[in-house]
Scaffold this motif. Sequence first.
Motif, PDB file in Angstrom:
ATOM      1  N   HIS A  68      -5.247  -2.193  -6.654  1.00  0.00           N
ATOM      2  CA  HIS A  68      -5.529  -1.162  -7.645  1.00  0.00           C
ATOM      3  C   HIS A  68      -4.202  -0.509  -7.997  1.00  0.00           C
ATOM      4  N   GLY A 103     -10.988   1.985  -0.121  1.00  0.00           N
ATOM      5  CA  GLY A 103     -10.939   1.399  -1.453  1.00  0.00           C
ATOM      6  C   GLY A 103     -11.862   0.198  -1.571  1.00  0.00           C
ATOM      7  N   MET A 146      -7.200   7.822  -3.741  1.00  0.00           N
ATOM      8  CA  MET A 146      -6.581   7.227  -2.560  1.00  0.00           C
ATOM      9  C   MET A 146      -5.064   7.164  -2.713  1.00  0.00           C
ATOM     10  N   SER A 168     -15.514   1.265  -1.664  1.00  0.00           N
ATOM     11  CA  SER A 168     -15.895   1.888  -2.929  1.00  0.00           C
ATOM     12  C   SER A 168     -16.006   0.835  -4.024  1.00  0.00           C
ATOM     13  N   SER A 174       0.820  -1.214   0.000  1.00  0.00           N
ATOM     14  CA  SER A 174       0.000   0.000   0.000  1.00  0.00           C
ATOM     15  C   SER A 174       0.849   1.257   0.000  1.00  0.00           C
ATOM     16  N   VAL A 226      -7.323  -3.394  -2.702  1.00  0.00           N
ATOM     17  CA  VAL A 226      -8.769  -3.237  -2.804  1.00  0.00           C
ATOM     18  C   VAL A 226      -9.488  -4.360  -2.077  1.00  0.00           C
ATOM     19  N   LEU A 253     -10.543   5.563  -6.291  1.00  0.00           N
ATOM     20  CA  LEU A 253      -9.366   4.726  -6.062  1.00  0.00           C
ATOM     21  C   LEU A 253      -8.089   5.463  -6.449  1.00  0.00           C
ATOM     22  N   SER A 291      -6.744   3.489   3.737  1.00  0.00           N
ATOM     23  CA  SER A 291      -6.868   3.468   2.279  1.00  0.00           C
ATOM     24  C   SER A 291      -7.458   2.138   1.826  1.00  0.00           C
ATOM     25  N   HIS A 292      -7.110   1.054   2.511  1.00  0.00           N
ATOM     26  CA  HIS A 292      -7.692  -0.231   2.140  1.00  0.00           C
ATOM     27  C   HIS A 292      -9.191  -0.243   2.390  1.00  0.00           C
TER      28      HIS A 292
END
Lengths: 188, 121
Positions: A148, B89, B39, B92, A128, A136, B36, B85-86
């Motif tokens: 992603h 994401g 992010m 979404s 990340s 994701v 995404l 962020s995970h």
Amino acid sequence: MSPVMRTRRDGTVRPARHRAVQPLSVAWLLLVWLALWGDVTPFLIVGGVLCAVLVSVVFPLPPIDLGSRIHPLPLLGVVVRFAVDVVRASVQVAGVVLRRRPVRNAVVAVDLETESDFITTLVASMLSLIPGSVVVEVRRSTHTLYLHVLDTPDASAADAFRRTALDLEQRVLRALPPRAAEADRRAR
Amino acid sequence: MSWTAAADLAAAVCILLGAVLALLASIGVLRMPDLLSRMHAATKPQVLGTVLVMTGVALRLRDPGVVGLLALVVVLQMATTVVASHMVGRASFRSGQVRRDLLVVDELSDGPAHEEPRGAP
């Protein structure tokens, strides 16, 4: 590191309550406590240990089994490489932000080799923060990460990223190889 | 130039660079086409920016008591940004808030349907 486990009547496995206080987590909480006070005195250390034990008893955590031996030198390599990658990630994202043409992305499945939840978590966290990826979705049963990936003009760029991610996993596995006992238990 | 002046200069450079990265992160959040991609902008330059600002502050204050606190800020920032962020994401993607026209490959939606065994997330 992991506490004693207890199997309940419904088959779920929980850590036994009286082993909620783990030396490693107490040491970490003490470190945080001292960092917050910004000073090291005997009084603060005693108070910190008392606080850490209290927190561990009131909020017991699920067991964490590292399941790996630690190789210090490869681990240092992983950390240094990670620091370089964090800088590269920022530069790359900054470049994408500032240029004019629209960005193309991809969602890539990375099937990890490891069987360990701990390694999966570690690799996912590191991915990340390094260039190009946000996790994701994680499929725990097969240890597959869905990432992603930013700025992939075509499918070959997506494949190249998959190789980068697997390389990272290999480096982590070299630094934290699974214990032999673990491998034996899996083989049976 | 004495070492204090050199440390002050290094601190100024670090804080300036960190601020520029934070600015780039906010421009990215504004300009990126979908959540995404945003992010990415919101996590990466912002983490390095925080690291640089904290390094700059440590170099300027030169107080060992503060360094521990600043290191804690960096560690917690790295640990929480990843999870945040995970989660954003994942939410979404599951709710379909994705610009599929921007995706070159989508192996999560195109892959075979997969039933998770009980208890797995």
